[in-house]
Design a protein around this motif. Structure first.
Motif, mmCIF file in Angstrom:
data_model
loop_
_atom_site.group_PDB
_atom_site.id
_atom_site.type_symbol
_atom_site.label_atom_id
_atom_site.label_comp_id
_atom_site.label_asym_id
_atom_site.label_seq_id
_atom_site.Cartn_x
_atom_site.Cartn_y
_atom_site.Cartn_z
ATOM 1 N N GLN A 107 0.831 -1.204 0.000
ATOM 2 C CA GLN A 107 0.000 0.000 0.000
ATOM 3 C C GLN A 107 0.867 1.256 0.000
ATOM 4 O O GLN A 107 0.566 2.217 -0.711
ATOM 5 C CB GLN A 107 -0.923 0.004 1.220
ATOM 6 C CG GLN A 107 -2.002 -1.050 1.182
ATOM 7 C CD GLN A 107 -2.729 -1.179 2.500
ATOM 8 O OE1 GLN A 107 -2.133 -0.991 3.572
ATOM 9 N NE2 GLN A 107 -4.019 -1.520 2.436
ATOM 10 N N ASP A 146 2.232 1.765 -3.461
ATOM 11 C CA ASP A 146 1.206 2.291 -4.358
ATOM 12 C C ASP A 146 0.979 3.781 -4.106
ATOM 13 O O ASP A 146 0.891 4.578 -5.048
ATOM 14 C CB ASP A 146 -0.095 1.496 -4.169
ATOM 15 C CG ASP A 146 -1.169 1.919 -5.134
ATOM 16 O OD1 ASP A 146 -0.893 1.949 -6.353
ATOM 17 O OD2 ASP A 146 -2.281 2.235 -4.669
ATOM 18 N N ILE A 147 0.878 4.172 -2.845
ATOM 19 C CA ILE A 147 0.682 5.583 -2.486
ATOM 20 C C ILE A 147 1.854 6.417 -2.982
ATOM 21 O O ILE A 147 1.671 7.496 -3.577
ATOM 22 C CB ILE A 147 0.504 5.722 -0.952
ATOM 23 C CG1 ILE A 147 -0.847 5.157 -0.527
ATOM 24 C CG2 ILE A 147 0.653 7.166 -0.504
ATOM 25 C CD1 ILE A 147 -1.012 4.995 0.977
ATOM 26 N N ARG A 188 1.890 6.549 -6.983
ATOM 27 C CA ARG A 188 0.805 7.387 -7.505
ATOM 28 C C ARG A 188 1.092 8.867 -7.286
ATOM 29 O O ARG A 188 0.867 9.689 -8.166
ATOM 30 C CB ARG A 188 -0.537 7.014 -6.857
ATOM 31 C CG ARG A 188 -1.203 5.821 -7.508
ATOM 32 C CD ARG A 188 -2.625 5.577 -7.026
ATOM 33 N NE ARG A 188 -2.644 5.107 -5.629
ATOM 34 C CZ ARG A 188 -3.264 5.743 -4.642
ATOM 35 N NH1 ARG A 188 -3.944 6.841 -4.869
ATOM 36 N NH2 ARG A 188 -3.229 5.262 -3.419
ATOM 37 N N PHE A 189 1.624 9.214 -6.104
ATOM 38 C CA PHE A 189 1.947 10.606 -5.820
ATOM 39 C C PHE A 189 3.075 11.091 -6.729
ATOM 40 O O PHE A 189 3.016 12.203 -7.259
ATOM 41 C CB PHE A 189 2.347 10.779 -4.346
ATOM 42 C CG PHE A 189 2.636 12.203 -3.970
ATOM 43 C CD1 PHE A 189 1.598 13.062 -3.644
ATOM 44 C CD2 PHE A 189 3.930 12.690 -3.942
ATOM 45 C CE1 PHE A 189 1.848 14.384 -3.298
ATOM 46 C CE2 PHE A 189 4.199 14.001 -3.603
ATOM 47 C CZ PHE A 189 3.150 14.848 -3.274
ATOM 48 N N GLY A 195 2.409 11.488 -0.495
ATOM 49 C CA GLY A 195 1.273 10.612 -0.756
ATOM 50 C C GLY A 195 0.481 10.298 0.499
ATOM 51 O O GLY A 195 -0.755 10.245 0.469
ATOM 52 N N LEU A 196 1.182 10.092 1.610
ATOM 53 C CA LEU A 196 0.481 9.833 2.876
ATOM 54 C C LEU A 196 -0.322 11.056 3.307
ATOM 55 O O LEU A 196 -1.447 10.933 3.791
ATOM 56 C CB LEU A 196 1.477 9.434 3.971
ATOM 57 C CG LEU A 196 2.100 8.047 3.841
ATOM 58 C CD1 LEU A 196 3.211 7.856 4.868
ATOM 59 C CD2 LEU A 196 1.051 6.959 3.973
ATOM 60 N N GLU A 255 -1.597 13.291 1.365
ATOM 61 C CA GLU A 255 -2.726 13.412 0.450
ATOM 62 C C GLU A 255 -3.788 12.331 0.718
ATOM 63 O O GLU A 255 -4.979 12.589 0.668
ATOM 64 C CB GLU A 255 -2.234 13.267 -0.995
ATOM 65 C CG GLU A 255 -2.706 14.343 -1.902
ATOM 66 C CD GLU A 255 -2.158 14.171 -3.304
ATOM 67 O OE1 GLU A 255 -2.231 13.066 -3.865
ATOM 68 O OE2 GLU A 255 -1.657 15.170 -3.827
ATOM 69 N N THR A 256 -3.344 11.128 0.995
ATOM 70 C CA THR A 256 -4.265 10.000 1.183
ATOM 71 C C THR A 256 -4.947 10.041 2.545
ATOM 72 O O THR A 256 -6.124 9.691 2.669
ATOM 73 C CB THR A 256 -3.500 8.663 1.030
ATOM 74 O OG1 THR A 256 -2.798 8.682 -0.218
ATOM 75 C CG2 THR A 256 -4.450 7.482 1.046
ATOM 76 N N PHE A 257 -4.210 10.459 3.576
ATOM 77 C CA PHE A 257 -4.742 10.472 4.943
ATOM 78 C C PHE A 257 -4.611 11.867 5.552
ATOM 79 O O PHE A 257 -3.847 12.073 6.516
ATOM 80 C CB PHE A 257 -3.988 9.463 5.825
ATOM 81 C CG PHE A 257 -3.994 8.066 5.292
ATOM 82 C CD1 PHE A 257 -5.146 7.299 5.321
ATOM 83 C CD2 PHE A 257 -2.839 7.517 4.759
ATOM 84 C CE1 PHE A 257 -5.147 5.996 4.837
ATOM 85 C CE2 PHE A 257 -2.829 6.208 4.277
ATOM 86 C CZ PHE A 257 -3.982 5.455 4.312
#
Length: 159
Positions: A122, A125-126, A129-130, A149-150, A152-154
């Motif tokens: 995971q 992937d994060i 993608r970022f 990415g973290l 942005e995702t959380f």
């Protein structure tokens, strides 16, 4: 010029004769390599006490930790490096999570849900993608796109 060097050499030889190493409670004196009295199995053990750690230190330099760059991560030069890079990513992930948890709630850059376990896949992937979304250069350390990415995702402000 030769006289001072000769004197320094004699000083070093005397110093080496007096040097003692303690390894696992054993005490062994390092003798002069030209001294015939130090020949034999005991002398060989004395030299091995010094030579083996030096060899192991030199041999381990190939496995020294270095920053893994995004391009290296995406295109490893050898298949075995892919596993090393995943381990590195897992360490970066754990470090970022530990740092985030240690911060005050208002200072956190990302807030992973309390019951969620973020796997290395995971995190990969994060991160990827970022990096693709922001079109990051390949020479950037993988911790930067993972952190972005973290965040942005959380995000923390939507809790």
């Amino acid at each position: 010029m030769i006289a001072p060097l000769f004197g320094f050499t004699i000083f070093l030889r005397r110093r080496i004769r007096k040097t003692c190493l303690t390894v696992s409670g054993l005490q062994a004196s390092i003798g002069d390599p030209l001294d015939r009295a130090s020949e034999g199995p005991i002398a060989m053990q004395r030299y091995l006490v010094v030579i083996i750690p030096v060899f192991l230190t030199l041999a381990s330099n190939t496995a020294s930790a270095q920053t893994v760059r995004l391009d290296q991560y995406q295109h490893p030069s050898e298949p075995k490096f892919k596993d090393f890079y995943k381990l590195y990513l897992a360490g970066v992930r754990d470090g970022l999570i530990a740092y985030s948890v240690r911060q005050d709630a208002k200072d956190r850059l990302f807030c992973i849900p309390p019951k969620m376990v973020l796997t290395t896949e995971q995190a990969e992937d994060i991160m990827l993608r970022f990096a693709e979304k922001k079109q990051l250069l390949g020479n950037i350390p993988i911790g930067v796109p993972l952190l972005g990415g973290l965040a942005e995702t959380f995000p923390c402000d939507e809790r």
